[in-house]
Design an enzyme around this catalytic site. Structure first.
Site, PDB file in Angstrom:
ATOM      1  CB  SER A   1       4.804   4.952  -7.945  1.00  0.00           C
ATOM      2  OG  SER A   1       3.859   3.924  -8.120  1.00  0.00           O
ATOM      3  CG  ASN A   2       2.620   1.878  -4.349  1.00  0.00           C
ATOM      4  OD1 ASN A   2       2.553   0.830  -4.964  1.00  0.00           O
ATOM      5  ND2 ASN A   2       1.625   2.768  -4.350  1.00  0.00           N
ATOM      6  CE1 TYR A   3      10.706  -0.362  -4.236  1.00  0.00           C
ATOM      7  CE2 TYR A   3       9.955   0.056  -1.995  1.00  0.00           C
ATOM      8  CZ  TYR A   3      10.937   0.153  -2.973  1.00  0.00           C
ATOM      9  OH  TYR A   3      12.110   0.769  -2.702  1.00  0.00           O
ATOM     10  CB  SER A   4       1.694  -2.124  -5.843  1.00  0.00           C
ATOM     11  OG  SER A   4       0.779  -2.979  -6.470  1.00  0.00           O
TER      12      SER A   4
ATOM     13  CB  ALA B   1      -0.594  -0.098  -3.638  1.00  0.00           C
TER      14      ALA B   1
END
Ligand code: CTP
Length: 409
Positions: A218-221, A284
């Site tokens: 995943s990502n930091y959003s 994101a």
């Protein structure tokens, strides 16, 4: 035309949730008719009264006319923990009528020692104030100063009108005519609910692409920016579908759908896009996903090294543009970049065939923060700055910029 004709209630006011707050003046009797007329026009009306006003018109009258029990004090709360907050949250507009000189002073001073003043202070919705009092009271500079303070703070003030007063004097101080009070409500509602009749779909958060049943990419959003856009649109009267991959507590007027992967996000957006006027893709979306998702947890001891092969995820915006270049749908993307912001944003605007793109510089640690800054580029070449502000304020600016470009409801 009968003085109680529901047709006199403006269309923008009909069907609304209105809290009518009554304070202690003779004109309270006129407000009974007004409540009746609003109810007949399809409004949901809840009444709260000051203790003094019950000496003029009793709660039984307002209960009968509105169909709901009337609240008179902060403490007999019938199971509602914070009745003043609940009433303000529920209402789409507050009408304080009649507003006595004492109420105006209390509101200007920010007092909240009874249900009426506490409700006004706790409310986020527009407030319409219709003063009524004796002409000598009305002429006092203290009253004028309090009223000016309220006007400056965004309250909509209606009346009073001049005429024969209960005291027998003739002068200014009569409660404004009902039609003027309705016009005040209409103006307050139109200004605040400027996206009424619009359908808005918003995405938020970082999608999670599973490796196995316990691990994902995943990502930091954090989802905060997308949630702010959804909530701002709902607070402005839009019907909102929020497709989010982040934890979400909920908000009045926002229909939240939780998704995990980009594919699920695509499907949820596609299903909700029917009759939408605006799509804002704040999410994101993970650009890559594991090519193979293991059905069982990968055991640490079962592998020496773990090679993850990633494949490209669906580009939701591009896919939706290809499937249905929907007429009347404004499509807006977000570009979070750490370098070459302007060039990347302009390239994405063209490549994804968007109507607008919001560019924000993530090099300053925007993820998870309460603030954001950037600019917006439009397909027609326009550009607006989005100065550093809370994410909610930025969401409001984005909607302000999009509003004139939306197809009418
Ligand atoms: N987006 C999308 N589907 C994807 C990736 C992104 O719909 N698979 C949307 C995002 O929600 C955002 C916009 O496209 O509104 C731009 O996202 P971004 O990740 O910056 O664009 P990419 O095309 O992925 O470009 P890159 O990652 O190379 O910068």
């Amino acid at each position: 035309m009968s003085p109680l004709d529901p047709a006199e209630v403006p269309a923008a006011v009909r069907g609304r949730r209105l809290a009518v707050l009554v304070s202690g003046g003779v004109a309270a009797y006129k407000v009974a008719d007004l409540v009746s007329q609003l109810v007949a026009a399809g409004c949901e009306v809840r009444v709260a009264q000051t203790a003094a006003s019950t000496r003029f018109v009793g709660p039984a009258t307002f209960h009968g006319l509105s169909g709901h029990p009337v609240q008179v004090d902060l403490w007999s709360n019938r199971g509602v923990a914070e009745p003043h907050v609940a009433l303000g949250d529920w209402a789409q507009a507050l009408l304080l009528a009649p507003a006595t000189a004492n109420q105006l002073a209390k509101l200007a001073g920010g007092h909240s020692d009874d249900l009426v003043t506490a409700t006004v202070l706790a409310a986020r919705c527009p407030v319409v104030v219709a003063p009524a009092m004796n002409d000598a009271m009305w002429e006092k500079p203290a009253v004028a100063a309090n009223l000016e303070t309220l006007r400056e703070r965004g309250f909509v003030i209606v009346g009073p009108e001049a005429g024969r007063l209960a005291s027998g004097h003739t002068g200014a101080g009569r409660l404004a005519p009902t039609a003027e009070i309705f016009a005040g409500l209409e103006a307050a509602i139109a200004a605040r609910y400027d996206l009424a009749g619009r359908r808005v779909v918003v995405t938020a958060g970082g999608t999670r692409e599973p490796i196995d049943p316990v691990r994902f990419i995943s990502n930091y959003s954090s989802g905060k920016m997308g949630h702010a856009v959804a909530e701002a649109a709902a607070d402005r009267g839009a019907s909102v579908l929020l497709v989010t991959a982040a934890p979400y507590a909920g908000h009045a007027g926002v229909e939240g759908v939780h998704v995990e992967t980009a594919q699920e996000m695509l499907e949820a957006v596609r299903a909700g896009l029917d009759a939408a006027h605006l799509l804002v893709m704040v999410a994101a979306v993970a650009d890559f996903r594991p090519a193979k998702q293991e059905a069982a947890k990968i055991r640490r001891e079962s592998v020496k090294e773990l090679d993850l092969r990633l494949e490209k995820n669906v580009d939701i915006l591009a896919e939706l543009a290809r499937e249905s270049p929907a007429e009347g749908l404004l499509r807006v993307g977000f570009a979070a970049e750490d370098a070459g912001l302007e060039a990347h944003a302009a390239e994405k605007l063209a490549r994804k065939k968007l109507d607008a793109i919001v560019a924000n510089d993530i090099s300053g640690g925007v993820f998870g923060s309460e603030e954001n800054a950037g600019f917006m580029l439009f397909r027609d070449g326009a550009r607006i700055d989005l100065p550093r502000s809370t994410k909610r304020e930025m969401a409001e600016r984005i909607l302000d910029a999009l509003k004139p470009r939306l197809a009418g409801p």
